[in-house]
Every structure is written in C-alpha cells, then in structure tokens.
Design an enzyme around this catalytic site. Sequence first.
Site, PDB file in Angstrom:
ATOM      1  N   TYR A 148       0.915  -1.209   0.051  1.00 15.57           N
ATOM      2  CA  TYR A 148       0.131   0.015  -0.115  1.00 15.57           C
ATOM      3  C   TYR A 148       0.771   1.273  -0.253  1.00 15.57           C
ATOM      4  CZ  TYR A 148      -3.453   3.458   1.509  1.00 15.57           C
ATOM      5  OH  TYR A 148      -4.460   4.452   1.374  1.00 15.57           O
ATOM      6  N   ASP A 241       9.108   2.787   0.123  1.00 14.62           N
ATOM      7  CA  ASP A 241       8.301   3.500   0.734  1.00 14.62           C
ATOM      8  C   ASP A 241       8.293   3.118   2.426  1.00 14.62           C
ATOM      9  OD1 ASP A 241       5.920   4.156   2.224  1.00 14.62           O
ATOM     10  OD2 ASP A 241       4.564   3.595   0.503  1.00 14.62           O
ATOM     11  N   LYS A 269       3.655   9.002   8.922  1.00 13.20           N
ATOM     12  CA  LYS A 269       3.511   8.547  10.119  1.00 13.20           C
ATOM     13  C   LYS A 269       4.455   8.963  11.198  1.00 13.20           C
ATOM     14  CE  LYS A 269       0.586   5.157   8.394  1.00 13.20           C
ATOM     15  NZ  LYS A 269       0.626   4.433   7.038  1.00 13.20           N
TER      16      LYS A 269
END
Length: 430
Positions: A148, A241, A269
């Site tokens: 994702y 990522d 995050k």
Amino acid sequence: MSVSITDAKSAELYARAVQRLPGGVNSPVRAMRAIGRDPIFVDRAEGAELVDVDGNRYIDYVCSWGPLVHGHAHPEILAAIIDAAHRGTTFGAPTAGEIDLAEEVGRRMPAVEMLRMTSSGTEAAMSAIRLARAATGRTTLLKFAGAYHGHVDGLLARAGSGLATAGIPTSPGVPPSAAHETIIVDWNDGEAVARACAEHEFAAILAEPYPANMGLVPPVEGFLQLLRNQADDNGALLVFDEVITGFRVGPGGAQERDGVQPDLTVMGKVIGGGLPAAAFGGARSLMEHIAPAGDVYQAGTLSGNPLAVAAGMATLRMLDEPAYLRLGATTEALAGGLRDAAAVVGVPVSVVSVPGLLTVFFSETPPRDYPAAQACDLDGYAAWCRALLARGVYPPPSQFEAWFPSLAHTSEHLDRTLDAVHAAFAELAG
Ligand SMILES: *Cc1c(COP(=O)(O)O)cnc(C)c1O
C-alpha cells in the site's frame, strides 16, 4: 478485565455518523467491518491506553496506525506542539524547524540528502513517482501485490491495507490507463521481478521494504538487494516506501537495517509525531528536479506545517539507541507471548515481527506474499479480535494490518495484554 462492555454511546454516534460520513468514518479501516462489528468512538487516550466514549479502556496496539511510537499525548510532544502553536499555526513561508527536520532525517538516512515535505504519505508517494518519471523519462511502475502506497490512482492496483480488508482488487474510479502503467508482481518473487524487468523499462520499482499493509511480510534473505540490482540493470529508480518502517524499525528505517540504499525514500507517520506530515527525499541531484530548484511541480498549503514539524522533531529527538532497544524488546516479548498463548490452546497462528511491528497471522506458516496472506483464516482472526476488544485490548481490526507496539507499552501492559490474549484464544478454541 471485564468481558462485558457497553457500547451505547458509540452506537449512538455511529448512527449519527453514517448520515453524514460515508460508512460513518473518514478512513475505511476504522469502521471495523473486517472483524464484523461497529466502530468504537474514541474519547481520549494517554500513553498506551485508549478510552472510548462509553468509558471502556483499551491497551492500544493500533496507535493511530504508526505515528505514535511514543504512545498517545506524550508530554514532550504536546509541549512542542503547544509552543509552536503559540507562535502561529501556519505561515505559507519557510521556518527554521523545517531545516532542522531535514537535517535530522539526513543524519539518520544518508541516502536522503534532500527532502520535500507533504501533509500525507499518499501525497509523498505520488510526488516521488512524479519525480521518478521525470528523472527517467519513463512512465511504467513496478509495484508489489498487497503493498500500500496511499490512495493515488496508479498505486491502488491490488493494494493492501483497506483495499485488502474490503476485498477490492482495484478501486472503481481508477482509470484503466493509470492501472495499466502499474505492473504488479508478488512480493518475495525474485524471478517475477526479473521477468518484469526484462519486459519493461520502469520509471521506478516501488516497495515497502518491510511490507506491513498485508500484515507484516518481511523480505526473504537478499530480496531487497535483488531489487536494488534489478533497478540498476533496468535503469529504474528504486523507491522505498518507509512510511511505516521509517524511524520505527531502527534509527534509519529498513534501509539502514538491511543495508540497501534506495534512490528515493517515502516517509510519513512517525515523521509527523501524530500530526499530518510526510516527506519524500533522496540524492541532491534527483531532488533538485523539484520546483523551484527544478521544473517538476510539487506544492502544498500546509506542507512543512510548523506544528507537525515540531511534533516530528520532538518525536525523533526522543528516538535514541536505548529507545530502539526498548521498542525491540517490547515487540519481542509481545510476539513471544502471543506465540506461547496460541500454542497452549493449539490455535494455528504464526506471529511475524520486526522491531516495532508485528502481525498475528491465522495461518500455520508465515505468509511470504499477498496470496498467502489472503489465504489466512480471516473469520478466526475477526472472532479473536472481537474477543480481545471485549477484554480491553485493541488490536488492528484487520488481518491485513500490523500491530504497532510503542515505547509507552510497559511490562504491566504486556502482562495484561497476554492475559486477555490467552482468554481470547481459549474462547476461540471453544
Ligand atoms: C499509511 C501509508 C501510506 C499513506 O500514508 P497516508 O498518510 O495515510 O496518506 C503510504 N505508504 C505506506 C507504506 C503506508 O503505510
């Protein structure tokens, strides 16, 4: 810990929410549909504990899906945010804190000589891909099934996280042209990567170095190096990522732990310390394509927001070597306890962990790719999660997500968690 909880106020809020918010939420996984229950509305949280609007208290292993490596409402992070807020919440002009943060990231990740901040991981991934396409003059991307990278069109094909939860292969509304420019192979399948690279000239090979959006499925030995080599041979950029892994699995993320340097890194995050911030970065020669140094356009009204930068800096400042050792030990103790508890009642699960992340897969062997993760006993996982919630433990409400232990989780929290875990497995075993 009680097994009977009341949820009257959550139910009341949910009834109102579905009238105004699609599915009653602002991000799908919060709806808890994958575990067959209604969402829990949160009132407040402190440290490792969450309190819902009905007054139920939970030990939280979601921790906002990754940013809260120090737990909720950490006093030093709050103080940094409040101090920044008193000086103004946003200016649309540069501030010193943004340089401090970029320098700190550069020290931790030498491959990130320069970075550009964004407000979300989605934007950072999207912009990194624009840069990779501009730098290579190519359009096609290689990504992995179950990975994702946010909800941008070209990256939603066979994505993990909420799409996996909902069983959506690729979202309606994504034009075929966008999906066609994305070639998808299974994670940990080196031959498939080599075949795809023989057939296409890629702008980028895009990977979560430790994929955590199909549950945690670490790379097999040598796989990240294989990606590095294939990208070099192909003329593609290697994009990691590290939105989840960055500053969590170690000071410099997965790229430091595994010793494989990407061309571009996507961060999010933890870097925002619980406020909206993300970034992408890499070598100066690449990053200077970004406007206004270069002509690849990228912008954001709230990018590098002073509150988010202050929260991110306060978060990173407290992440020293002892902190990482402690987070690793907490994760290991939790993973070991989960394994033991499952073994006692004979429920076939495999617990996969890296420091700061773990997944309890309802499968006899740890999945090595997305099809294997999808083959887990999803009903078993859902029932177990409901049983944990009833006992005051808040696990990720989907098989396709990771647990996020934090530095606020004490041995007392772990003891209480494992008591609940034993009871929940026993309930399943019947
Ligand atoms: C969460 C996540 C994103 C998207 O970040 P948002 O801030 O939710 O847009 C991208 N990549 C990975 C690996 C993620 O876990």
